[in-house]
Design an enzyme around this catalytic site. Structure first.
Site, PDB file in Angstrom:
ATOM      1  N   ASP A 238      -0.766  -9.068  -6.458  1.00 10.45           N
ATOM      2  CA  ASP A 238       0.237  -9.316  -5.426  1.00 10.45           C
ATOM      3  C   ASP A 238       0.259 -10.768  -4.955  1.00 10.45           C
ATOM      4  OD1 ASP A 238      -2.178  -9.111  -4.041  1.00 10.45           O
ATOM      5  OD2 ASP A 238      -1.586  -7.348  -2.884  1.00 10.45           O
ATOM      6  N   GLN A 321      -5.396  -6.061  12.108  1.00  4.88           N
ATOM      7  CA  GLN A 321      -4.925  -4.719  11.757  1.00  4.88           C
ATOM      8  C   GLN A 321      -5.949  -3.668  12.202  1.00  4.88           C
ATOM      9  OE1 GLN A 321      -4.445  -5.154   7.537  1.00  4.88           O
ATOM     10  NE2 GLN A 321      -2.438  -6.132   7.680  1.00  4.88           N
TER      11      GLN A 321
END
Length: 484
Positions: A238, A321
């Site tokens: 990615d 997160q």
């Protein structure tokens, strides 16, 4: 009629299907499906649910059919380092352990019994991270030798998902480089290294570059999703896709924003692919496997057209997160934008080293941060805003230190930092980064990974003549915010 391309972008916490097409000289995106992802504890091992992921991939493809769109091609990108071992029938052997699992503890020492850490870097140019594939494979060899002996093939996660779609097994180059088993000069598997480590040579075949056609959908998949299309390799790592989407105008000049041109090769481009991880670096035409580079813990990951992503892995938004989830579990629900806003009003100066192993997979990120600050004699945050401020300021400090290392090693002075990916929306962090580094920050696009995935497909299809033209299209098609 428009020609459509489908990017399936799967991250560590979520995945998305995004259609892309060109219209009036601009690149357009449409998200058509989104799903959650994450590691699951299975009999004491943190694993990926690949069966569930494949079902989600097909579910998103069915949305294309509902829209009446048959894409020209599709491509899948995911995170790095994780893999499957397959038997003769193409079935997965053992569990699909994720990189945060603890099975690699002590495996670096097992590797170094066969090759020194210094020689391993000299041969591969890949930074030491305990979850690298080279250590994961050693864990299999030491703890499950029967699985390794039965294995007939080795596929990284996106390679395996492509196999499920097409029935064709291909090993893609950019993700393969993250294994720490690829020779950056030869740009293929390091056979001597693999032999020295005792891994079966038959597992490692030829490497395929982004833009390679894997095949078309199997009859079974066609029946399920309602259409057929080519499956094309993007940069399946990615970060490789995200870096392809760093927006650079074709003439190198940013509409008067800079005094120097930004060149997209040979060290002139400085970027942060900001998401769960922050990957900060530049682009080189040749890998730097020097001792100086190793000591700085910089890595040389393979990129599009054999460019090298010379970068450092920084813990990134994983920390915020995790804190966000922990706050929600305690009854305090905040969006990322709210945490940024709250942090911007705080004055706490405490800093933690984001890349310390204690922050990789703690039971509680909140307590891990507080414990480190207590131990180091710094102010401990008492509110959600102060905790967020510590994390954002710590990330900015990491970025500053990484810029200094890159400038010292490459001999370049960078004019700007290009932040792409989901973290480019964190306005407060962008401001901190500009202040800490003393560089102009250009933030956006947010969907850089999916865009880069699409660019590889579009270049293959002839929509662009090459990466320079494709990056210029990104620059002219998406909003880029500036921070100074």
């Amino acid at each position: 009629m428009n020609r459509y391309y489908l990017a399936v972008d799967i991250g560590a916490s979520s995945g998305r299907h995004i259609l892309g097409w060109m219209e009036n000289g601009k690149m357009n995106l449409r998200e058509i499906y989104r799903f959650s992802n994450g590691m699951e504890m299975v009999d004491g091992t943190l694993c990926w649910n690949l069966v569930g992921l494949f079902e989600e991939i097909k579910a998103g493809m069915r949305e294309c059919k509902k829209l009446g769109i048959n894409p020209e091609s599709m491509g899948i990108d995911t995170w790095a380092v994780d893999f499957v071992l397959l038997d003769k029938q193409g079935h997965v052997l053992g569990k699909t352990a994720g990189y945060r699992d603890r099975r690699t503890e002590g495996m670096d020492l097992k590797v170094y019994e066969r090759i020194s850490r210094e020689e391993l870097y000299r041969r591969t140019g890949i930074q030491k991270q305990i979850f690298n594939t080279v250590y994961q494979l050693m864990a299999v060899k030491e703890k499950q030798p029967d699985i390794l002996s039965q294995a007939e093939n080795f596929l990284m996660i996106p390679d395996y998902l492509n196999f499920l779609l097409t029935g064709v097994q291909k090993q893609e180059y950019t993700n393969a480089t993250t294994t720490q088993l690829v020779n950056p000069s030869e740009r293929t598997w390091d056979r001597e290294l693999i032999e020295a480590l005792g891994y079966p040579q038959k597992l490692f075949g030829g490497l395929s570059m982004p833009g390679t056609v894997v095949g078309t959908l199997t009859k079974a998949v066609q029946d399920e999703v309602g259409f057929n299309c080519k499956v094309v390799l993007p940069a399946t790592h990615d970060t490789g896709s995200a870096v392809m989407a760093v927006p650079v105008p074709e003439n190198g000049e940013r509409k008067g924003r800079e005094t120097e041109k930004t060149h997209d090769t040979d060290g002139g481009l400085l970027y942060i692919s900001s998401g769960t991880w922050s990957l900060m670096g530049t682009e080189l035409s040749e890998a730097d496997c020097s001792a100086e580079s190793r000591k700085a813990n910089l890595t040389n990951e393979g990129g599009y057209e054999y460019r090298f992503r010379y970068l450092k892995n920084i813990m990134g938004l994983w920390m915020i997160q995790s804190v966000k989830k922990e706050l929600a579990a305690a009854g305090e629900e905040y969006s990322f934008a709210e945490l940024c806003r709250m942090a911007s009003h705080e004055t706490i100066k405490s800093i933690v080293p984001c890349n310390d192993d204690v922050f990789l997979a703690p039971e509680s990120m909140t307590e891990a941060v507080k414990a480190y600050l207590r131990k180091s004699g710094q102010e401990v945050p008492e509110t959600a805003g102060a905790l967020a401020a510590v994390i954002y300021n710590s990330l900015a400090q990491c970025y500053k230190e990484t810029v200094e290392e890159l400038e010292a090693i490459t001999g370049r002075t960078y004019q700007a930092v290009n932040i792409v990916g989901g973290g480019s929306n964190a306005e407060y962090l962008n401001q901190l980064t500009a202040k800490a580094t003393g560089k102009t920050v250009y933030a956006g696009p947010g969907e850089a990974t999916a865009i880069g995935n699409l660019l590889a497909q579009m270049i293959k299809a002839g929509e662009f003549q090459g990466l320079t033209e494709a990056r210029a299209a990104v620059y002219s098609s998406f909003e880029i915010s500036t921070y100074q």
